[in-house]
Design an enzyme around this catalytic site. Sequence first.
Site, PDB file in Angstrom:
ATOM      1  N   CYS A  62     133.228  30.651  70.172  1.00 24.29           N
ATOM      2  CA  CYS A  62     132.224  30.286  69.181  1.00 24.29           C
ATOM      3  C   CYS A  62     132.330  28.786  68.987  1.00 24.29           C
ATOM      4  CB  CYS A  62     132.466  31.024  67.876  1.00 24.29           C
ATOM      5  SG  CYS A  62     131.289  30.543  66.621  1.00 24.29           S
ATOM      6  N   HIS A 153     124.663  33.707  77.544  1.00 26.93           N
ATOM      7  CA  HIS A 153     123.454  33.078  76.996  1.00 26.93           C
ATOM      8  C   HIS A 153     122.319  33.193  77.992  1.00 26.93           C
ATOM      9  CE1 HIS A 153     125.318  31.168  73.488  1.00 26.93           C
ATOM     10  NE2 HIS A 153     126.397  31.143  74.264  1.00 26.93           N
ATOM     11  N   GLU A 208     121.072  35.283  68.082  1.00 27.02           N
ATOM     12  CA  GLU A 208     122.449  35.532  68.507  1.00 27.02           C
ATOM     13  C   GLU A 208     122.757  37.012  68.621  1.00 27.02           C
ATOM     14  OE1 GLU A 208     125.886  33.633  66.881  1.00 27.02           O
ATOM     15  OE2 GLU A 208     124.700  31.869  66.355  1.00 27.02           O
ATOM     16  N   CYS A 217     124.020  27.399  66.879  1.00 25.46           N
ATOM     17  CA  CYS A 217     124.919  28.105  67.786  1.00 25.46           C
ATOM     18  C   CYS A 217     125.457  27.072  68.770  1.00 25.46           C
ATOM     19  CB  CYS A 217     124.165  29.220  68.510  1.00 25.46           C
ATOM     20  SG  CYS A 217     125.210  30.116  69.670  1.00 25.46           S
ATOM     21  N   GLY A 220     125.490  28.090  72.290  1.00 23.64           N
ATOM     22  CA  GLY A 220     124.079  28.149  72.699  1.00 23.64           C
ATOM     23  C   GLY A 220     123.549  26.767  73.051  1.00 23.64           C
TER      24      GLY A 220
HETATM   25  N1  LIG Z   1     127.072  35.674  68.578  1.00 30.38           N
HETATM   26  C1  LIG Z   1     127.884  35.093  69.595  1.00 30.38           C
HETATM   27  C2  LIG Z   1     129.130  34.515  69.127  1.00 30.38           C
HETATM   28  C3  LIG Z   1     128.910  33.388  68.190  1.00 30.38           C
HETATM   29  C4  LIG Z   1     128.556  32.113  68.873  1.00 30.38           C
HETATM   30  C5  LIG Z   1     128.487  31.046  67.870  1.00 30.38           C
HETATM   31  N2  LIG Z   1     127.414  31.166  66.954  1.00 30.38           N
HETATM   32  C6  LIG Z   1     128.547  29.675  68.421  1.00 30.38           C
HETATM   33  O1  LIG Z   1     128.318  28.755  67.649  1.00 30.38           O
HETATM   34  O2  LIG Z   1     128.892  29.475  69.561  1.00 30.38           O
HETATM   35  C7  LIG Z   1     128.247  36.145  70.629  1.00 30.38           C
HETATM   36  O3  LIG Z   1     128.340  37.341  70.334  1.00 30.38           O
HETATM   37  O4  LIG Z   1     128.483  35.723  71.765  1.00 30.38           O
END
Ligand SMILES: N[C@@H](CCC[C@H](N)C(=O)O)C(=O)O
Length: 394
Positions: A62, A153, A208, A217, A220
């Site tokens: 994350c 992603h 997400e 993110c 992301g």
């Molecule tokens: N929802 C994501 C994990 C969280 C990623 C995060 N928001 C970031 O900032 O990188 C997942 O399940 O991969």
Amino acid sequence: MVDNRDSSVPMVTPKQAAMLCDRNFGIGADGVIFVMPAVNGAGYTMRMFNSDGSEPELPEMCGNGARCFVRFIDELENLQGTNSSKMHTGTGLIIPEIQNDGQVRVDMGEPILSGPEIPTKLPATRNKAVVQAELEVEGSTWHVTCVSMGNPHCVTFGSKEFKVLQVDDLELTEIGPKFEHHEMFPARTNTEFVEVLSRSHLKMRVWERGAGATLACGTGACAVVVAAVLEGRAERKCIVDVPGGSLEIEWREDDNHVYMTAHVYMTAPAEAVIAQQGESACPPGRGDYAFHHKAEKIHCREAARNDSNCRPVWLEVLELIASPNLIVPLAVIKMVATALSRGWIKIKPISSNLIVVLAVIPMLVMAVSRGWVKIEPINVTEILKYYNGGGRHE
Ligand SMILES: N[C@@H](CCC[C@H](N)C(=O)O)C(=O)O
């Protein structure tokens, strides 16, 4: 952020994490991140639960969490912005740095481009990578590039119908879940919808995995720059606007690593006690869901440990059973009973009053020692006044 430094087991369960993240009945968050003991020596380990309670499978990552992580440790350890704490994640060792200007820079490592490793079932279009592949979503053909930054992603700059996206116009809550649960993504996916403002300035909205539409993110944004470079839309160093702010992302050619830099603002200390169902510090069932929120730190276990009202009933009962106050008298009673039954000792009949007194004394001692009963010091002067005055005082 949860201070979990004294245990490798998250002190919040996935279900509790989902409750904490609930924007109506909880604190409201995109996920819960645990600061845990290091696995290999120095530093700390990061684990996270998404706001739906799902945990990104290993390797997990994350990006924004990493930046918050380093600021949180800075505050916990009172390092005053001087540290570069080592951080173990499923992706490997990460060393976020607090820079002189207060920004936090995180080396997010190398992007993973091979389809099966991301994972996606979409066929490779360039070497092993899935770049500008066609993805059918609800009758529209989207062009997507898939990247893993430790988590999957799917990045899109448009579809056959909308060659250029206006991301503000997107119905994200409708389209996002269709990507997240698409059969081409066996582990589900995070999805970024991107508008190119210039070759060094991108704007994205994100859906997400396990959290839905969020304001930022980090992984992301990294995936977006990698995808933009692979599709020839942008330079390797870009500002990426997300609804919650801007991130500076660089995919360096020399080491193939992606670096993310941005501020992490800590809001002014505010203290609030937030509990399940928002009524009191302790929920009706007591125990599990009392969360104390102080300056963005959640000390669930401390709260439960220190606040007797927040202790689970089962813990009270267990402690009572295991308490030396109870064990010692029980052991003595057992020994006496054994000795009596075997005729080793004999006792003369004693008065029922004495039995009551003998039974009450250990109970009273236990109740006083556990603070259930308080005995105030006797005020002799008041007692004398009472008798001398011949009656009860108000
Ligand atoms: N929802 C994501 C994990 C969280 C990623 C995060 N928001 C970031 O900032 O990188 C997942 O399940 O991969």
